[in-house]
Write a protein that holds these residues in place. Structure first.
Motif, PDB file in Angstrom:
ATOM      1  N   LEU A 248       7.627   0.523  -0.854  1.00 57.66           N
ATOM      2  CA  LEU A 248       7.633   1.336   0.365  1.00 57.66           C
ATOM      3  C   LEU A 248       6.306   1.157   1.093  1.00 57.66           C
ATOM      4  CD1 LEU A 248       8.920   4.594  -1.322  1.00 57.66           C
ATOM      5  CD2 LEU A 248      10.245   3.300   0.357  1.00 57.66           C
ATOM      6  N   THR A 249       6.361   1.173   2.400  1.00 58.26           N
ATOM      7  CA  THR A 249       5.135   1.116   3.191  1.00 58.26           C
ATOM      8  C   THR A 249       5.181   2.193   4.259  1.00 58.26           C
ATOM      9  OG1 THR A 249       3.649  -0.379   4.391  1.00 58.26           O
ATOM     10  CG2 THR A 249       6.014  -0.561   4.872  1.00 58.26           C
ATOM     11  N   GLY A 250       4.039   2.428   4.888  1.00 59.32           N
ATOM     12  CA  GLY A 250       3.985   3.433   5.938  1.00 59.32           C
ATOM     13  C   GLY A 250       4.174   4.849   5.437  1.00 59.32           C
ATOM     14  N   LEU A 251       3.614   5.165   4.274  1.00 60.08           N
ATOM     15  CA  LEU A 251       3.773   6.501   3.716  1.00 60.08           C
ATOM     16  C   LEU A 251       2.999   7.547   4.524  1.00 60.08           C
ATOM     17  CD1 LEU A 251       3.335   5.821  -0.106  1.00 60.08           C
ATOM     18  CD2 LEU A 251       5.459   6.065   1.153  1.00 60.08           C
ATOM     19  N   SER A 252       3.592   8.710   4.649  1.00 62.39           N
ATOM     20  CA  SER A 252       2.873   9.821   5.273  1.00 62.39           C
ATOM     21  C   SER A 252       1.946  10.457   4.241  1.00 62.39           C
ATOM     22  CB  SER A 252       3.857  10.861   5.815  1.00 62.39           C
ATOM     23  OG  SER A 252       4.553  11.482   4.749  1.00 62.39           O
TER      24      SER A 252
ATOM     25  N   GLY B 236       7.527   5.181 -12.904  1.00 62.77           N
ATOM     26  CA  GLY B 236       8.706   4.381 -12.607  1.00 62.77           C
ATOM     27  C   GLY B 236       8.311   3.188 -11.755  1.00 62.77           C
ATOM     28  N   PRO B 237       9.235   2.257 -11.491  1.00 62.07           N
ATOM     29  CA  PRO B 237       8.905   0.999 -10.807  1.00 62.07           C
ATOM     30  C   PRO B 237       8.892   1.123  -9.292  1.00 62.07           C
ATOM     31  CG  PRO B 237      11.203   0.978 -11.449  1.00 62.07           C
ATOM     32  CD  PRO B 237      10.637   2.285 -11.957  1.00 62.07           C
ATOM     33  N   VAL B 238       8.052   2.014  -8.768  1.00 61.20           N
ATOM     34  CA  VAL B 238       8.021   2.295  -7.332  1.00 61.20           C
ATOM     35  C   VAL B 238       6.603   2.108  -6.799  1.00 61.20           C
ATOM     36  CG1 VAL B 238       8.440   4.004  -5.534  1.00 61.20           C
ATOM     37  CG2 VAL B 238       9.936   3.924  -7.552  1.00 61.20           C
ATOM     38  N   VAL B 239       6.475   1.287  -5.740  1.00 56.25           N
ATOM     39  CA  VAL B 239       5.204   1.034  -5.069  1.00 56.25           C
ATOM     40  C   VAL B 239       5.204   1.756  -3.730  1.00 56.25           C
ATOM     41  CG1 VAL B 239       3.802  -0.725  -3.912  1.00 56.25           C
ATOM     42  CG2 VAL B 239       4.823  -1.205  -6.146  1.00 56.25           C
ATOM     43  N   GLY B 240       4.134   2.490  -3.439  1.00 64.26           N
ATOM     44  CA  GLY B 240       3.954   3.126  -2.138  1.00 64.26           C
ATOM     45  C   GLY B 240       2.650   2.681  -1.518  1.00 64.26           C
ATOM     46  N   ILE B 241       2.688   2.111  -0.314  1.00 69.27           N
ATOM     47  CA  ILE B 241       1.514   1.520   0.326  1.00 69.27           C
ATOM     48  C   ILE B 241       1.035   2.388   1.489  1.00 69.27           C
ATOM     49  CG2 ILE B 241       0.626  -0.492   1.571  1.00 69.27           C
ATOM     50  CD1 ILE B 241       2.765  -2.173   0.129  1.00 69.27           C
ATOM     51  N   VAL B 242      -0.278   2.675   1.489  1.00 67.54           N
ATOM     52  CA  VAL B 242      -0.939   3.291   2.641  1.00 67.54           C
ATOM     53  C   VAL B 242      -2.085   2.383   3.064  1.00 67.54           C
ATOM     54  CG1 VAL B 242      -0.331   5.646   2.000  1.00 67.54           C
ATOM     55  CG2 VAL B 242      -2.454   4.656   1.145  1.00 67.54           C
ATOM     56  N   THR B 243      -2.568   2.557   4.282  1.00 70.08           N
ATOM     57  CA  THR B 243      -3.604   1.658   4.796  1.00 70.08           C
ATOM     58  C   THR B 243      -4.910   2.401   5.053  1.00 70.08           C
ATOM     59  OG1 THR B 243      -2.885   1.983   7.086  1.00 70.08           O
ATOM     60  CG2 THR B 243      -1.884   0.149   5.864  1.00 70.08           C
ATOM     61  N   PHE B 244      -6.001   1.606   5.159  1.00 71.15           N
ATOM     62  CA  PHE B 244      -7.327   2.132   5.497  1.00 71.15           C
ATOM     63  C   PHE B 244      -8.056   1.099   6.341  1.00 71.15           C
ATOM     64  CE2 PHE B 244      -8.163  -0.445   1.769  1.00 71.15           C
ATOM     65  CZ  PHE B 244      -9.410  -1.004   2.002  1.00 71.15           C
ATOM     66  N   ASP B 245      -9.175   1.532   6.947  1.00 68.10           N
ATOM     67  CA  ASP B 245      -9.944   0.627   7.804  1.00 68.10           C
ATOM     68  C   ASP B 245     -11.395   0.469   7.391  1.00 68.10           C
ATOM     69  OD1 ASP B 245      -7.915  -0.142   9.764  1.00 68.10           O
ATOM     70  OD2 ASP B 245      -7.974   1.951  10.408  1.00 68.10           O
ATOM     71  N   THR B 246     -11.940   1.435   6.658  1.00 64.37           N
ATOM     72  CA  THR B 246     -13.337   1.343   6.243  1.00 64.37           C
ATOM     73  C   THR B 246     -13.459   1.584   4.743  1.00 64.37           C
ATOM     74  OG1 THR B 246     -13.852   3.699   6.527  1.00 64.37           O
ATOM     75  CG2 THR B 246     -14.028   2.280   8.492  1.00 64.37           C
ATOM     76  N   GLU B 247     -14.581   1.119   4.185  1.00 59.33           N
ATOM     77  CA  GLU B 247     -14.808   1.307   2.752  1.00 59.33           C
ATOM     78  C   GLU B 247     -14.882   2.781   2.399  1.00 59.33           C
ATOM     79  OE1 GLU B 247     -18.521   0.521  -0.201  1.00 59.33           O
ATOM     80  OE2 GLU B 247     -17.743  -1.283   0.810  1.00 59.33           O
ATOM     81  N   ASP B 248     -15.551   3.563   3.229  1.00 61.86           N
ATOM     82  CA  ASP B 248     -15.644   4.998   2.956  1.00 61.86           C
ATOM     83  C   ASP B 248     -14.262   5.649   2.949  1.00 61.86           C
ATOM     84  OD1 ASP B 248     -18.379   4.887   2.724  1.00 61.86           O
ATOM     85  OD2 ASP B 248     -18.789   5.661   4.744  1.00 61.86           O
TER      86      ASP B 248
ATOM     87  N   GLY C 281       9.296   9.233   6.829  1.00 61.48           N
ATOM     88  CA  GLY C 281       8.976   8.124   7.713  1.00 61.48           C
ATOM     89  C   GLY C 281       8.593   6.814   7.074  1.00 61.48           C
ATOM     90  N   ALA C 282       8.635   6.692   5.755  1.00 58.32           N
ATOM     91  CA  ALA C 282       8.277   5.434   5.104  1.00 58.32           C
ATOM     92  C   ALA C 282       9.306   4.346   5.403  1.00 58.32           C
ATOM     93  CB  ALA C 282       8.153   5.636   3.594  1.00 58.32           C
ATOM     94  N   THR C 283       8.881   3.106   5.289  1.00 63.15           N
ATOM     95  CA  THR C 283       9.752   1.948   5.488  1.00 63.15           C
ATOM     96  C   THR C 283      10.027   1.292   4.138  1.00 63.15           C
ATOM     97  OG1 THR C 283       8.872   1.546   7.698  1.00 63.15           O
ATOM     98  CG2 THR C 283       9.994  -0.299   6.611  1.00 63.15           C
ATOM     99  N   LEU C 284      11.281   0.982   3.887  1.00 65.42           N
ATOM    100  CA  LEU C 284      11.677   0.368   2.620  1.00 65.42           C
ATOM    101  C   LEU C 284      11.620  -1.150   2.743  1.00 65.42           C
ATOM    102  CD1 LEU C 284      12.859   1.040  -0.229  1.00 65.42           C
ATOM    103  CD2 LEU C 284      15.127   0.776   0.792  1.00 65.42           C
ATOM    104  N   LEU C 285      10.817  -1.787   1.877  1.00 64.34           N
ATOM    105  CA  LEU C 285      10.715  -3.250   1.868  1.00 64.34           C
ATOM    106  C   LEU C 285      11.534  -3.894   0.763  1.00 64.34           C
ATOM    107  CD1 LEU C 285       6.887  -3.811   2.515  1.00 64.34           C
ATOM    108  CD2 LEU C 285       8.756  -3.646   4.180  1.00 64.34           C
ATOM    109  N   ALA C 286      11.809  -3.157  -0.303  1.00 62.56           N
ATOM    110  CA  ALA C 286      12.597  -3.699  -1.420  1.00 62.56           C
ATOM    111  C   ALA C 286      13.110  -2.551  -2.261  1.00 62.56           C
ATOM    112  CB  ALA C 286      11.751  -4.642  -2.286  1.00 62.56           C
TER     113      ALA C 286
END
Length: 495
Positions: free
Chosen positions: A383-387, A399-411, A361-366
């Motif tokens: 890549l963004t939206g990683l499961s 390798g030259p691959v970025v995977g982004i996940v998100t968070f909402d709190t410091e903890d 389900g990840a989205t490819l940005l580049a």
């Protein structure tokens, strides 16, 4: 060996000056049976040079030489050891163009980055030349007043140094320099994929005045077979390894039989945390350094990009724009930002992780594809939206691959960052000084970059916690990995 038609006259001339033998007791010698291995250019797949391929007997012969030279080298005045290392530093500056080009040829990194490695690697020679004369102990009365406590430092003895392929010069200087400064002799075994820089450097050490037997080199295509007898030999007193955690575990098991001093710089799974108050442009610039330096092939490379949900869109978009502007090509070409991965397996690994993320389900940005050209190239990828079960989040990418996940709190950010067996380095971007200090305490890593994507420095202790390793390299701490502490009691006597 097939002739390499891609090399320039300058490159061929340089390769002709790189020794092809094993260095033992001050001489370049052939391997037992005159066996050889071939080193290739990852940018073309073409051969660069054929060199000696050591046997287990060759490995033990190198240890023979190191053991025979140990007593005299340990007795050599610290100032003399320091001056030899300083001469090596000066020679490296004079030959920096040769070393940079050689690293680019055998490893693939862009020439500008190879020049940066010459600077970085050289600093270990300069730093430990200065530390050699600062080995000290202490002297004082015991609490009972009945005697004097003398604490002194002695070299641990012959060392076996195993270096990886990704930083061919810096990993050699980072191990050899403190060992020599402390008064230890060494056997060094570079990686099969990039041994030429080490061979060239060992010749430089000889030119700088390192005595015969103090530094010995073996190159081999059968690392475990050659290393095992050396590690099992009771004359060996220290093992230093940089490489993967699985191999490190095996080496620790082997070294336990002789109760060897060990230094292990192992795998990483570095979190790159961007908080909501971060300067996004600074974070993107840091990401370019932390991820794409050395084509992403570094244990310190940012692996998991953990970005606050309020800035994740901006961060991903700006990072993808920067990534799309990178130029892919052979590292010796002008303007190249991204060179080849080290071999076909590395390309397959990067591609497999990206395809796994997309399937979940990840989205490819580049990026996202292997490059259809000669050599071993993969596009820099975002890549963004990683499961949560994406392989990129649990495995070292290299390798030259970025995977982004998100968070909402410091903890939540801390939980995600620490959710790994590794603990080498972390990167944190925030403009809140108090939060930055909290992250120093809360993130389980041996190193941290606060608002920067590059932390390595010869004057600082490099190393990790958990399954990222044991011990430290560099800094004031680095030389102590090659010293043993001795305590002597001198009783008070009546006049």
């Amino acid at each position: 060996m097939t002739e390499n038609t891609t090399l320039s006259p300058r490159e061929m001339e340089l390769l002709s000056r790189v020794p092809s033998g094993l260095y033992r007791n001050g001489e370049w010698v052939r391997a037992e049976g005159d066996t050889t291995l071939t080193v290739s250019d990852p940018a073309t797949g073409q051969p660069l040079k054929t060199i000696a391929n050591a046997s287990p007997a060759d490995g033990l012969a190198a240890l023979d030489a190191a053991d025979a030279a140990q007593a005299a080298w340990a007795a050599t005045a610290p100032r003399v050891r320091a001056e030899i290392l300083r001469r090596a530093f000066d020679l490296l500056q004079e030959r920096r163009d040769d070393f940079a080009l050689l690293m680019t040829l055998e490893m693939g990194k862009p020439l500008a980055e190879a020049n940066g490695e010459v600077t970085y690697g050289g600093e270990f020679l300069r730093w430990f030349s200065e530390e050699a004369v600062r080995i000290n102990g202490r002297y004082g009365s015991n609490p009972e007043g009945t005697g004097q406590i003398v604490v002194s430092q002695r070299p641990v003895g012959p060392c076996f140094l195993i270096t990886p392929w990704n930083f061919p010069l810096a990993m050699a200087t980072r191990k050899i320099a403190p060992a020599l400064a402390a008064g230890c002799t060494v056997v060094i075994k570079p990686a099969e994929l990039t041994p030429l820089t080490t061979l060239f450097f060992v010749q430089l050490l000889a030119d700088a005045g390192v005595p015969a037997g103090v530094v010995n080199t073996i190159t081999t295509s059968t690392s475990s077979r050659v290393s095992a007898p050396i590690i099992a030999d009771p004359r060996l007193r220290k093992l230093s390894f940089t490489g993967s955690t699985p191999v490190g575990r095996k080496l620790i098991e082997q070294s336990a039989q002789g109760v060897l001093r060990t230094s292990m710089e192992l795998g990483g799974n570095a979190p790159f945390v961007v908080f909501e108050d971060a300067d996004v442009d600074v974070a993107v610039a840091g990401a370019m350094l932390a991820k794409f330096r050395n084509i992403g092939q570094a244990c310190t490379a940012a692996n998991r990009f953990i970005v606050h949900s309020s800035v994740a869109g901006e961060f991903g978009r700006k990072l993808a724009e920067r990534v799309k502007s990178l130029t892919i090509g052979r590292g010796v070409e002008d303007g190249v930002d991204i060179g080849p991965l080290i071999n076909a397996d590395a390309v397959d690994s990067a591609e497999g992780m990206v395809q796994d993320a997309l399937a979940k389900g990840a989205t490819l940005l580049a990026g996202g594809s292997r490059v259809e050209r000669e050599g071993h190239f993969y596009e820099p990828t975002v890549l963004t939206g990683l499961s949560a079960d994406a392989r990129i989040l649990s495995e070292e990418i290299f390798g030259p691959v970025v995977g982004i996940v998100t968070f909402d709190t410091e903890d939540e950010a801390v939980r995600l960052a620490n959710n790994t067996e590794y603990g080498l380095i972390s990167y944190v971007f925030t403009t809140d000084l108090a939060r930055g200090h909290r992250m120093i305490d809360r993130l389980d890593t041996g190193m941290m970059g606060l608002n920067t994507g590059l932390v390595s420095n010869a004057a600082a202790p490099f190393g990790g916690v958990k399954q990222s390793g044991l011990g430290r390299e560099g800094g004031a701490e680095g030389i102590h990995e090659y010293l043993s502490t001795k305590y002597t009691l001198i009783p008070n006597t009546r006049a």
